[in-house]
Design a protein around this motif. Sequence first.
Motif, PDB file in Angstrom:
ATOM      1  N   LEU A  17     -59.284   4.615  27.626  1.00 52.98           N
ATOM      2  CA  LEU A  17     -58.969   5.570  26.563  1.00 52.98           C
ATOM      3  C   LEU A  17     -57.553   6.114  26.714  1.00 52.98           C
ATOM      4  CD1 LEU A  17     -59.948   7.325  24.156  1.00 52.98           C
ATOM      5  CD2 LEU A  17     -60.638   9.015  25.866  1.00 52.98           C
ATOM      6  N   ASN A  20     -55.085   3.332  25.768  1.00 51.53           N
ATOM      7  CA  ASN A  20     -55.063   3.147  24.318  1.00 51.53           C
ATOM      8  C   ASN A  20     -54.352   4.304  23.619  1.00 51.53           C
ATOM      9  OD1 ASN A  20     -56.094   0.657  23.612  1.00 51.53           O
ATOM     10  ND2 ASN A  20     -58.208   1.334  23.827  1.00 51.53           N
ATOM     11  N   SER A  21     -54.525   5.512  24.118  1.00 52.38           N
ATOM     12  CA  SER A  21     -53.827   6.661  23.536  1.00 52.38           C
ATOM     13  C   SER A  21     -52.320   6.531  23.733  1.00 52.38           C
ATOM     14  CB  SER A  21     -54.319   7.959  24.179  1.00 52.38           C
ATOM     15  OG  SER A  21     -55.682   8.140  23.937  1.00 52.38           O
TER      16      SER A  21
END
Length: 89
Positions: A17, A20-21
């Motif tokens: 996460l 991806n951020s």
Amino acid sequence: MPFFQAAWVMYMNNSALVLNSLALFYALCGGWLIIATQLRTARAVRLLSSPSGVMEEAASAQRGNRLFMRVGGLCLGLALLLSIASALV
């Protein structure tokens, strides 16, 4: 808990996460830079086509536009690599 320690704990728990951020951040920055450069180029062409266009500024503006396009492309490439890396994590 200090900010960096909290960020590290979040990274350790949700590494995909976080990657991806970060990829999304770089993609937005690179895309914005390319779009802004295209708008800047279109404005320069419009100004140069006018009767009072200044030609000596065209060379330096063209070099700046090439630099901005390269940086935008590098940001988009880095975003792609981070996105691929997050899929492997």
